[in-house]
Design an enzyme around this catalytic site. Sequence first.
Site, PDB file in Angstrom:
ATOM      1  N   TYR A 196      72.615   3.786 -10.232  1.00  0.00           N
ATOM      2  CA  TYR A 196      71.958   2.666  -9.651  1.00  0.00           C
ATOM      3  C   TYR A 196      72.572   1.841 -10.204  1.00  0.00           C
ATOM      4  CZ  TYR A 196      68.730  -0.597  -7.307  1.00  0.00           C
ATOM      5  OH  TYR A 196      68.246  -1.449  -7.185  1.00  0.00           O
ATOM      6  N   ARG A 231      77.919  -5.767   2.967  1.00  0.00           N
ATOM      7  CA  ARG A 231      77.751  -6.588   1.849  1.00  0.00           C
ATOM      8  C   ARG A 231      76.936  -5.204   0.883  1.00  0.00           C
ATOM      9  NH1 ARG A 231      73.927  -6.770  -1.651  1.00  0.00           N
ATOM     10  NH2 ARG A 231      72.145  -7.891  -0.376  1.00  0.00           N
ATOM     11  N   LYS A 243      69.814   4.116  -4.161  1.00  0.00           N
ATOM     12  CA  LYS A 243      68.361   3.723  -3.934  1.00  0.00           C
ATOM     13  C   LYS A 243      67.263   5.229  -3.100  1.00  0.00           C
ATOM     14  CE  LYS A 243      69.078  -0.777  -3.712  1.00  0.00           C
ATOM     15  NZ  LYS A 243      68.664  -1.676  -3.860  1.00  0.00           N
ATOM     16  N   GLU A 263      69.129  -1.898   4.177  1.00  0.00           N
ATOM     17  CA  GLU A 263      70.241  -1.713   2.658  1.00  0.00           C
ATOM     18  C   GLU A 263      71.181  -2.536   2.839  1.00  0.00           C
ATOM     19  OE1 GLU A 263      68.058  -1.572  -0.147  1.00  0.00           O
ATOM     20  OE2 GLU A 263      69.600  -2.890  -0.785  1.00  0.00           O
ATOM     21  N   ASP A 264      71.760  -3.678   2.112  1.00  0.00           N
ATOM     22  CA  ASP A 264      72.958  -4.100   1.845  1.00  0.00           C
ATOM     23  C   ASP A 264      73.289  -5.046   3.737  1.00  0.00           C
ATOM     24  OD1 ASP A 264      72.341  -3.855  -0.375  1.00  0.00           O
ATOM     25  OD2 ASP A 264      74.394  -3.407  -1.335  1.00  0.00           O
ATOM     26  N   ASP A 298      65.216  -4.995   1.887  1.00  0.00           N
ATOM     27  CA  ASP A 298      64.776  -4.209   0.953  1.00  0.00           C
ATOM     28  C   ASP A 298      66.083  -5.961  -0.284  1.00  0.00           C
ATOM     29  OD1 ASP A 298      64.803  -3.473  -1.517  1.00  0.00           O
ATOM     30  OD2 ASP A 298      66.646  -3.066  -1.748  1.00  0.00           O
ATOM     31  N   ASP A 299      67.064  -6.325   1.448  1.00  0.00           N
ATOM     32  CA  ASP A 299      67.400  -7.298   0.031  1.00  0.00           C
ATOM     33  C   ASP A 299      66.702  -8.314   0.427  1.00  0.00           C
ATOM     34  OD1 ASP A 299      69.405  -6.335  -0.942  1.00  0.00           O
ATOM     35  OD2 ASP A 299      69.827  -5.574   1.290  1.00  0.00           O
ATOM     36  N   ALA A 348      69.476 -12.422   0.602  1.00  0.00           N
ATOM     37  CA  ALA A 348      68.304 -12.157  -0.708  1.00  0.00           C
ATOM     38  C   ALA A 348      67.496 -13.615  -1.048  1.00  0.00           C
ATOM     39  CB  ALA A 348      69.346 -12.123  -1.815  1.00  0.00           C
ATOM     40  N   ASN A 401      74.516  -8.732  -8.264  1.00  0.00           N
ATOM     41  CA  ASN A 401      74.765  -7.093  -9.154  1.00  0.00           C
ATOM     42  C   ASN A 401      76.771  -7.684  -8.180  1.00  0.00           C
ATOM     43  OD1 ASN A 401      72.556  -6.750  -9.794  1.00  0.00           O
ATOM     44  ND2 ASN A 401      71.615  -6.262  -7.880  1.00  0.00           N
TER      45      ASN A 401
HETATM   46  N1  LIG Z   1      68.608  -8.176  -8.330  1.00  0.00           N
HETATM   47  C1  LIG Z   1      68.245  -8.111  -7.174  1.00  0.00           C
HETATM   48  O1  LIG Z   1      67.102  -7.283  -6.702  1.00  0.00           O
HETATM   49  C2  LIG Z   1      69.146  -8.138  -6.217  1.00  0.00           C
HETATM   50  C3  LIG Z   1      70.573  -9.231  -5.984  1.00  0.00           C
HETATM   51  N2  LIG Z   1      70.869  -8.660  -5.034  1.00  0.00           N
HETATM   52  C4  LIG Z   1      72.102 -10.353  -5.140  1.00  0.00           C
HETATM   53  O2  LIG Z   1      72.481 -11.042  -4.795  1.00  0.00           O
HETATM   54  C5  LIG Z   1      73.594 -11.542  -4.121  1.00  0.00           C
HETATM   55  C6  LIG Z   1      73.715 -12.220  -3.198  1.00  0.00           C
HETATM   56  O3  LIG Z   1      73.090 -11.234  -2.007  1.00  0.00           O
HETATM   57  P1  LIG Z   1      72.819 -11.763  -0.893  1.00  0.00           P
HETATM   58  O4  LIG Z   1      72.009 -13.037  -0.189  1.00  0.00           O
HETATM   59  O5  LIG Z   1      72.651  -9.930   0.611  1.00  0.00           O
HETATM   60  O6  LIG Z   1      74.821 -12.216  -0.472  1.00  0.00           O
HETATM   61  P2  LIG Z   1      75.379 -13.625   0.765  1.00  0.00           P
HETATM   62  O7  LIG Z   1      76.832 -13.167   0.978  1.00  0.00           O
HETATM   63  O8  LIG Z   1      74.467 -13.174   2.233  1.00  0.00           O
HETATM   64  O9  LIG Z   1      75.134 -14.659   0.795  1.00  0.00           O
HETATM   65  C7  LIG Z   1      75.102 -15.238  -1.134  1.00  0.00           C
HETATM   66  C8  LIG Z   1      75.060 -16.188  -1.099  1.00  0.00           C
HETATM   67  O10 LIG Z   1      75.652 -17.066  -2.004  1.00  0.00           O
HETATM   68  C9  LIG Z   1      75.991 -18.071  -2.031  1.00  0.00           C
HETATM   69  N3  LIG Z   1      77.312 -19.309  -2.844  1.00  0.00           N
HETATM   70  C10 LIG Z   1      79.118 -18.712  -2.897  1.00  0.00           C
HETATM   71  N4  LIG Z   1      79.164 -18.870  -3.742  1.00  0.00           N
HETATM   72  C11 LIG Z   1      78.915 -19.953  -3.992  1.00  0.00           C
HETATM   73  C12 LIG Z   1      78.769 -20.469  -5.287  1.00  0.00           C
HETATM   74  N5  LIG Z   1      79.917 -20.677  -5.815  1.00  0.00           N
HETATM   75  N6  LIG Z   1      77.466 -21.642  -5.641  1.00  0.00           N
HETATM   76  C13 LIG Z   1      76.452 -21.665  -5.064  1.00  0.00           C
HETATM   77  N7  LIG Z   1      76.156 -20.351  -3.564  1.00  0.00           N
HETATM   78  C14 LIG Z   1      77.095 -19.676  -3.406  1.00  0.00           C
HETATM   79  C15 LIG Z   1      76.951 -18.343  -0.613  1.00  0.00           C
HETATM   80  O11 LIG Z   1      77.253 -19.624  -0.143  1.00  0.00           O
HETATM   81  C16 LIG Z   1      76.000 -17.618   0.946  1.00  0.00           C
HETATM   82  O12 LIG Z   1      75.181 -18.072   1.024  1.00  0.00           O
HETATM   83  C17 LIG Z   1      74.244 -10.150  -4.763  1.00  0.00           C
HETATM   84  O13 LIG Z   1      75.167 -10.268  -5.958  1.00  0.00           O
HETATM   85  C18 LIG Z   1      73.531  -8.878  -4.932  1.00  0.00           C
HETATM   86  O14 LIG Z   1      73.657  -8.067  -5.146  1.00  0.00           O
HETATM   87  C19 LIG Z   1      70.572  -9.076  -3.280  1.00  0.00           C
HETATM   88  C20 LIG Z   1      69.508  -8.342  -3.438  1.00  0.00           C
HETATM   89  C21 LIG Z   1      68.750  -7.378  -4.168  1.00  0.00           C
HETATM   90  C1  LIG Z   2      69.371  -4.752  -6.023  1.00  0.00           C
HETATM   91  C2  LIG Z   2      70.078  -5.026  -5.022  1.00  0.00           C
HETATM   92  O1  LIG Z   2      69.666  -3.720  -3.455  1.00  0.00           O
HETATM   93  C3  LIG Z   2      71.415  -5.865  -4.337  1.00  0.00           C
HETATM   94  O2  LIG Z   2      72.048  -5.991  -5.284  1.00  0.00           O
HETATM   95  O3  LIG Z   2      71.649  -5.945  -3.508  1.00  0.00           O
HETATM   96 MG   LIG Z   3      70.409  -4.167  -1.883  1.00  0.00          MG
END
Ligand SMILES: NC(=O)C1=CN([C@@H]2O[C@H](COP(=O)(O)OP(=O)(O)OC[C@H]3O[C@@H](n4cnc5c(N)ncnc54)[C@H](O)[C@@H]3O)[C@@H](O)[C@H]2O)C=CC1
Ligand SMILES: CC(=O)C(=O)O
Ligand SMILES: [Mg+2]
Length: 625
Positions: free
Chosen positions: A145, A198, A216, A287-288, A310-311, A350, A466
């Site tokens: 993972y 993504r 996953k 997912e993603d 999930d996200d 997210a 991540n």
């Molecule tokens: N820890 C967890 O369980 C999870 C973590 N994630 C992580 O969250 C991250 C984002 O995922 P999504 O929302 O789906 O991606 P996304 O691409 O839809 O959103 C990213 C967001 O970050 C913003 N962004 C980009 N540069 C920035 C900056 N310099 N300052 C502030 N905001 C900025 C973008 O404008 C956008 O709104 C990924 O790295 C993913 O791995 C996602 C789901 C679960």
């Molecule tokens: C953990 C997860 O689902 C993500 O980073 O997209």
């Molecule tokens: Mg994810």
Amino acid sequence: MSNFCRQIKLPSSLIRRLKHRSSNSMLSGRRSFTTTEGHRPSLVHKRSLDILHDPWFNKGTAFSMTERDRLDLRGLLPPTVMSPEMQIERFMVDLKRLEVNARDGPSDPYALAKWRILNRLHDRNETMYYKVLINNIEEYAPIVYTPTVGLVCQNYSGLFRRPRGMYFSAADRGEMMSMVYNWPAEQVDMIVVTDGSRILGLGDLGVQGIGIAIGKLDLYVAAAGINPQRVLPVMIDVGTNNEKLLKDPLYLGLQEHRLDGDEYLAVIDEFMEAVFTRWPHVIVQFEDFQSKWAFKLLQRYRSTYRMFNDDVQGTAGVAIAGLLGAVRAQGKPMIDFPKQKIVVAGAGSAGIGVVNAARKTMARMLGNNESAFDSAGSQFWVVDAEGLITEARDNIDPDALPFARKVKEIDRQGLREGASLAEVVKQVKPDVLLGLSAVGGLFSKEVLEALKDSTSTRPAIFAMSNPTKNAECTPEEAFSIVGDNVIFASGSPFKDVDLGNGHIGHCNQGNNMYLFPGIGLGTLLSGSRIISDGMLQAAAECLAAYMTEEEVLKGMIYPSISSIRDITKEVAAAVVREAIEEDLAEGYRGIDARELCKLNQEELATFVEDNMWDPDYPTLVYKQD
Ligand SMILES: NC(=O)C1=CN([C@@H]2O[C@H](COP(=O)(O)OP(=O)(O)OC[C@H]3O[C@@H](n4cnc5c(N)ncnc54)[C@H](O)[C@@H]3O)[C@@H](O)[C@H]2O)C=CC1
Ligand SMILES: CC(=O)C(=O)O
Ligand SMILES: [Mg+2]
């Protein structure tokens, strides 16, 4: 579930049926609700080499001599029969040999080498693979993972050996209904599907994103005990907008730009119809998917199909549990949550998922009416790539609009449209700084210095992006700049920090892995046709309540991954309970909704546990097709 329901004893007819089904566990004096697993022999329709090449049935050197005779395996294996424990010992020696050779600790090639060894085991012996994973989950979750799965997806063309899962491409339009019958399993409980647009914080990886669906589902098996024969990773290849992949001669996916608009929707619609036609009870985890589609697809399907994103939804629940933990860690009751000032960096699937759910949780605590909802909205400052989001933003994303700050209001706070993250943190002095931006190092020294002026006695930092390289900051940076008292969580695992004063800075893993397996298992066992907001909320509350007062005061707001099977069991039971309460439960296999409703708390826990698959070899008996 009503109290009345909870208190009712099992009817004697049900007890008789359950006794009949699982005499083994009744002998040990424990009531069992096992519906299919257990210790009965498994019927196999193959013989000889075909069995050894089938990872679902293969036991390798652990086939007993009588089984070898019965299944025409004699002579096809080395003569010594090994116990499952000895097999694992031999495998671990091989796996650990790497560690001895690696001089500088974990590195990318070293992690990938471990993934390769584990993947080869997965290909030849599913039972043993999951035994290794479950018994060493803390060590190998970061391999199957996040973070290593990200690296695997990036290098997928080179790593691809045996196919795993199903691929539906834009070229398969009109064919999907028949294609689903190419999958050998009669029953599928869980599908994780991605379109690769993504992957973690790594962007569009096209067809290579299949790795995330596989990773996953590994957790579904390891944490939720979903039978590995009944999981299906799916990649929907609608092209890629990754220019590097479009030009790469070794790329395995469609080398054309992504479908969009109605054409895209038609592909996903066809896929959903096909899988639910063949497996009407399957649960589909999205997912993603890039944010643009994540919300739209969720709204499109969530009231018709058993599905969730999930996200958006899993991450929201995990974040809420952590946010409530951070309130408790300040020595305050959870009900103080609506007073927290929260700055969120990232307004994608997210980030917006989290602020939506956190706002609803606050509103519920404040009375669950319109004014409570409005007032909860003022606790969030959302910053994206263009800075602070306000109503003055041109072409504002409709999903972010409810969180756009009013211009007059932020003017009073000394802020403006597009203000930088550091400025926002300086002016707001938030209790919580939460990152879902996919930008590694975004919580710079300047941002963290600004957080030192937080009005909280114990500010919380969630660097949730991540994989590891995308974390908004490291725990070392958080503790050294903001202070020893800070609460820290990251999406990918980091080691705890030695604060050098006899204390440890605890590094929590704030990852949706603590919820999605339980949401899936609970939905499966309840037989609910949909996954309601209430079921998701129940999952989040269960996770929040899992941590003891003593733990949260030490800064531990999430459980250790070593207890993931236990927490998943509890989350699943909470989801089943809520489905019953909302009258959504339709039962699972032999247990109908009425019988489910009669289970008390303890019986429900037993029902969940008994329906979790364990990686033990069944005795195999040959049966002709
Ligand atoms: N820890 C967890 O369980 C999870 C973590 N994630 C992580 O969250 C991250 C984002 O995922 P999504 O929302 O789906 O991606 P996304 O691409 O839809 O959103 C990213 C967001 O970050 C913003 N962004 C980009 N540069 C920035 C900056 N310099 N300052 C502030 N905001 C900025 C973008 O404008 C956008 O709104 C990924 O790295 C993913 O791995 C996602 C789901 C679960
Ligand atoms: C953990 C997860 O689902 C993500 O980073 O997209
Ligand atoms: Mg994810």
